[in-house]
Design a protein around this motif. Structure first.
Motif, PDB file in Angstrom:
ATOM      1  N   ILE A   1      -6.185   0.067  -6.561  1.00  0.00           N
ATOM      2  CA  ILE A   1      -5.831  -0.518  -5.253  1.00  0.00           C
ATOM      3  C   ILE A   1      -5.876  -2.042  -5.347  1.00  0.00           C
ATOM      4  O   ILE A   1      -4.957  -2.742  -4.913  1.00  0.00           O
ATOM      5  CB  ILE A   1      -6.787  -0.013  -4.142  1.00  0.00           C
ATOM      6  N   ARG A   2      -6.943  -2.557  -5.935  1.00  0.00           N
ATOM      7  CA  ARG A   2      -7.070  -4.023  -6.063  1.00  0.00           C
ATOM      8  C   ARG A   2      -5.911  -4.604  -6.874  1.00  0.00           C
ATOM      9  O   ARG A   2      -5.351  -5.628  -6.517  1.00  0.00           O
ATOM     10  CB  ARG A   2      -8.400  -4.387  -6.744  1.00  0.00           C
TER      11      ARG A   2
ATOM     12  N   GLN B   1      -2.901  -7.325  -5.558  1.00  0.00           N
ATOM     13  CA  GLN B   1      -3.320  -8.667  -5.960  1.00  0.00           C
ATOM     14  C   GLN B   1      -2.259  -9.744  -5.726  1.00  0.00           C
ATOM     15  O   GLN B   1      -2.581 -10.934  -5.669  1.00  0.00           O
ATOM     16  CB  GLN B   1      -3.814  -8.694  -7.401  1.00  0.00           C
TER      17      GLN B   1
ATOM     18  N   VAL C   1      -6.653   1.592   2.666  1.00  0.00           N
ATOM     19  CA  VAL C   1      -5.865   2.291   1.636  1.00  0.00           C
ATOM     20  C   VAL C   1      -6.613   3.545   1.174  1.00  0.00           C
ATOM     21  O   VAL C   1      -6.010   4.610   0.991  1.00  0.00           O
ATOM     22  CB  VAL C   1      -5.540   1.362   0.444  1.00  0.00           C
ATOM     23  N   GLN C   2      -7.934   3.417   1.043  1.00  0.00           N
ATOM     24  CA  GLN C   2      -8.734   4.609   0.659  1.00  0.00           C
ATOM     25  C   GLN C   2      -8.606   5.693   1.732  1.00  0.00           C
ATOM     26  O   GLN C   2      -8.453   6.879   1.423  1.00  0.00           O
ATOM     27  CB  GLN C   2     -10.213   4.213   0.499  1.00  0.00           C
TER      28      GLN C   2
ATOM     29  N   HIS D   1      -9.919  -8.518   3.077  1.00  0.00           N
ATOM     30  CA  HIS D   1      -9.677  -7.662   1.913  1.00  0.00           C
ATOM     31  C   HIS D   1     -10.483  -6.364   1.911  1.00  0.00           C
ATOM     32  O   HIS D   1      -9.963  -5.305   1.592  1.00  0.00           O
ATOM     33  CB  HIS D   1      -9.991  -8.441   0.631  1.00  0.00           C
ATOM     34  N   SER D   2     -11.773  -6.438   2.261  1.00  0.00           N
ATOM     35  CA  SER D   2     -12.576  -5.218   2.140  1.00  0.00           C
ATOM     36  C   SER D   2     -12.089  -4.159   3.126  1.00  0.00           C
ATOM     37  O   SER D   2     -12.058  -2.968   2.801  1.00  0.00           O
ATOM     38  CB  SER D   2     -14.069  -5.509   2.315  1.00  0.00           C
TER      39      SER D   2
ATOM     40  N   SER E   1       0.834  -1.210   0.000  1.00  0.00           N
ATOM     41  CA  SER E   1       0.000   0.000   0.000  1.00  0.00           C
ATOM     42  C   SER E   1       0.863   1.251   0.000  1.00  0.00           C
ATOM     43  O   SER E   1       0.566   2.233  -0.695  1.00  0.00           O
ATOM     44  CB  SER E   1      -0.931   0.002   1.217  1.00  0.00           C
TER      45      SER E   1
ATOM     46  N   ILE F   1      -8.793  -2.650   1.742  1.00  0.00           N
ATOM     47  CA  ILE F   1      -9.042  -1.678   0.666  1.00  0.00           C
ATOM     48  C   ILE F   1      -9.545  -0.367   1.270  1.00  0.00           C
ATOM     49  O   ILE F   1      -9.115   0.722   0.885  1.00  0.00           O
ATOM     50  CB  ILE F   1     -10.031  -2.265  -0.367  1.00  0.00           C
ATOM     51  N   LYS F   2     -10.423  -0.480   2.256  1.00  0.00           N
ATOM     52  CA  LYS F   2     -10.930   0.726   2.946  1.00  0.00           C
ATOM     53  C   LYS F   2      -9.761   1.482   3.599  1.00  0.00           C
ATOM     54  O   LYS F   2      -9.716   2.712   3.574  1.00  0.00           O
ATOM     55  CB  LYS F   2     -11.937   0.269   4.001  1.00  0.00           C
TER      56      LYS F   2
ATOM     57  N   ASP G   1     -10.348   2.471  -6.929  1.00  0.00           N
ATOM     58  CA  ASP G   1     -10.526   1.168  -6.266  1.00  0.00           C
ATOM     59  C   ASP G   1      -9.871   0.056  -7.084  1.00  0.00           C
ATOM     60  O   ASP G   1      -9.244  -0.849  -6.537  1.00  0.00           O
ATOM     61  CB  ASP G   1     -12.014   0.855  -6.089  1.00  0.00           C
ATOM     62  N   GLN G   2     -10.028   0.143  -8.410  1.00  0.00           N
ATOM     63  CA  GLN G   2      -9.438  -0.891  -9.265  1.00  0.00           C
ATOM     64  C   GLN G   2      -7.910  -0.870  -9.177  1.00  0.00           C
ATOM     65  O   GLN G   2      -7.262  -1.923  -9.141  1.00  0.00           O
ATOM     66  CB  GLN G   2      -9.887  -0.695 -10.722  1.00  0.00           C
TER      67      GLN G   2
END
Ligand code: FES
Ligand code: FES
Length: 154
Positions: free
Chosen positions: A126-127, A131, A147-148, A140-141, A111, A144-145, A123-124
């Protein structure tokens, strides 16, 4: 045994080891930097990630002889000298983005690497950046949050 001078977390360290010793082993066994984790040992899970010249890289199959003058940062080197955590570390805590912790080192380092390069990722993006990092706890969710959240603070 050959000697290597490593540029790591802002200082120089000298280690004596065989040319083909993986960087991860040197970090953990010689330098007692235990943030990077041994997961698969096959460059397939991301648990051992460090930054090499700012880019997240797995260290479990990277021979020490290939490091040269590159600057290595481990998770121990992310906080500032006064102990203030990196914005990504703070965001992972804020979002409680960990369960067992197996993937945590790699997720944080990947990250940081992403946000160094692209402070406002989609978001894409970040994914895609995460990966290569496996999380066996399905966090995972929240990751991702996190990193946002870190991205918003940059
Ligand atoms: S331990 Fe290095 S990628 Fe899994
Ligand atoms: S938190 Fe357990 S593997 Fe990700």
């Amino acid at each position: 045994m050959p000697q290597y001078i490593l540029h790591i977390n802002g200082s120089q360290k000298t280690v004596e080891t065989e040319d083909d010793t993986p960087l991860l082993y040197v970090l953990r066994d010689n330098l007692e930097l235990n943030g990077p984790k041994f997961g698969c040992g096959l460059s397939q899970c991301g648990a051992c990630m460090v930054l090499i010249d700012g880019v997240a890289t797995t260290s479990c199959m990277r021979p020490i002889s290939s490091i040269g003058e590159s600057k290595i940062t481990t998770i121990e080197g992310l906080a500032s000298e006064n102990g203030k955590l990196h914005v990504v570390q703070e965001a992972f805590i804020e979002e409680q983005a960990a369960q067992c912790g197996y993937c945590l080192n790699g997720m944080v380092m990947a990250s940081v690497s992403l946000l160094n390069d692209n402070p406002k990722p989609t978001d894409q993006e970040i994914r895609s950046a995460l990966q290569l990092n496996l999380c066996r706890c399905s966090t995972h969710s929240r990751i991702i949050k996190a990193v946002q959240t870190a991205s918003k603070k940059l």
